[in-house]
Design an enzyme around this catalytic site. Structure first.
Site, short mmCIF file in Angstrom:
data_model
loop_
_atom_site.label_atom_id
_atom_site.label_comp_id
_atom_site.label_asym_id
_atom_site.label_seq_id
_atom_site.Cartn_x
_atom_site.Cartn_y
_atom_site.Cartn_z
N ASP A 102 11.30 34.30 24.91
CA ASP A 102 10.47 33.83 26.02
C ASP A 102 9.60 32.69 25.48
O ASP A 102 8.65 32.91 24.73
CB ASP A 102 9.57 34.96 26.55
CG ASP A 102 10.36 36.07 27.25
OD1 ASP A 102 11.57 36.20 26.97
OD2 ASP A 102 9.75 36.82 28.04
N LYS A 166 10.08 32.37 34.10
CA LYS A 166 9.11 33.46 34.06
C LYS A 166 7.75 32.92 34.48
O LYS A 166 7.38 31.81 34.10
CB LYS A 166 9.09 34.01 32.62
CG LYS A 166 8.00 35.03 32.30
CD LYS A 166 8.15 35.52 30.85
CE LYS A 166 6.96 36.34 30.39
NZ LYS A 166 7.08 36.78 28.97
N LYS A 198 11.52 36.25 36.18
CA LYS A 198 10.69 37.30 35.56
C LYS A 198 9.23 37.12 35.95
O LYS A 198 8.56 36.24 35.45
CB LYS A 198 10.84 37.26 34.03
CG LYS A 198 9.97 38.30 33.30
CD LYS A 198 10.23 38.28 31.80
CE LYS A 198 9.23 39.14 31.04
NZ LYS A 198 9.46 39.14 29.57
#
Length: 257
Positions: A102, A166, A198
């Protein structure tokens, strides 16, 4: 099973169970691994700092839970615009054995009008990940705030090869919101429905999880949200979901990310 319980069950299966605290230790990460194996099934992944990947891998293997993915973070949490450093961190994370990375998009650079550095950073980090490691790009929607900027960061990330987009690091005041989810998943629907979404931070209970899943279903269709296309980034959410499923006591005290 009630709709709320169904949402709770699904949210567990889609969860990146997270600890990204300055005081994290091997022991806390070992405990996180054990929490990821819940009475309602395993979470999709755990999300931890890179230095804890080896102990997490060892623990999950000992538990017989090799299928639980290990996600980590790079260029975190500030989203600096130094591409070389972001790439070095991402390569190191892959070398440690991360299944997923991430990375924080250089969102402040975008706010200052620089679209190029974000695209180039994501592209270079995806190259560092290769085909076998998922790259999730954190756009920090709660700081971007402006819908046009949230859209632009999402578009640039997808164009540069992101596997997921995300919302948040969980380290700023505003984390996942339904408004940001709507914009980000609209971009996914327009550009490439294979890209995942996400929401991270601020999803506190089964009702909130159900709302985010509802947006996904409306924009991308029933059955779109699977562990390959949807994750919840959360720590305290798990206890709430297990309570909804009558598998745990009600959470007590202040709740984290």
């Amino acid at each position: 099973m009630s709709d709320l319980k169904k949402a709770a069950q699904k949210a567990i299966e889609l969860m990146d169970l997270t600890t990204l605290n300055d005081d994290d230790t091997d022991q806390k990460v070992i405990e996180l691994c054990h929490k990821a194996k819940t009475p309602a099934g395993n979470t999709a992944a755990i999300c931890i700092y890179p230095r804890f990947i080896p102990i997490a891998r060892k623990t999950l293997n000992e538990m017989g839970c090799e299928e639980i993915k290990i996600a980590t973070v790079t260029n975190f949490p500030h989203g600096n615009d130094d591409i070389a450093i972001a790439v070095l961190e991402t390569r190191a994370a892959v070398a440690y054995g991360a299944d997923e990375v991430d990375v924080v998009f250089p969102y402040r650079a975008l706010m200052e009008g620089n679209e190029t550095v974000g695209y180039e950073l994501v592209k270079a980090c995806k190259e560092a990940c290769g085909d076998d490691v998922l790259l999730k790009v954190i756009i920090e929607s709660g700081v971007l705030q402006d819908p046009a900027l949230i859209r632009k960061a999402s578009e640039l990330s997808i164009d540069a090869g992101a596997d997921f987009i995300k919302t948040s690091t969980g380290k700023v005041e505003v984390n996942a919101t339904l408004e940001a989810a709507e914009i980000m998943m609209t971009v996914i629907a327009e550009k490439n429905p294979k890209v995942g979404f996400k929401p991270a931070g601020g999803v506190r209970d089964a009702a909130a999880a159900e709302e985010f899943l509802g947006v996904a279903e409306r924009l991308l269709g029933k059955g779109w949200a699977t562990p390959r296309t949807f994750r919840f980034g959360a720590s305290s959410l798990l206890n709430n979901l297990l309570h909804t499923l009558e598998l745990a006591e009600a959470p007590k005290g202040p709740q984290g990310y």
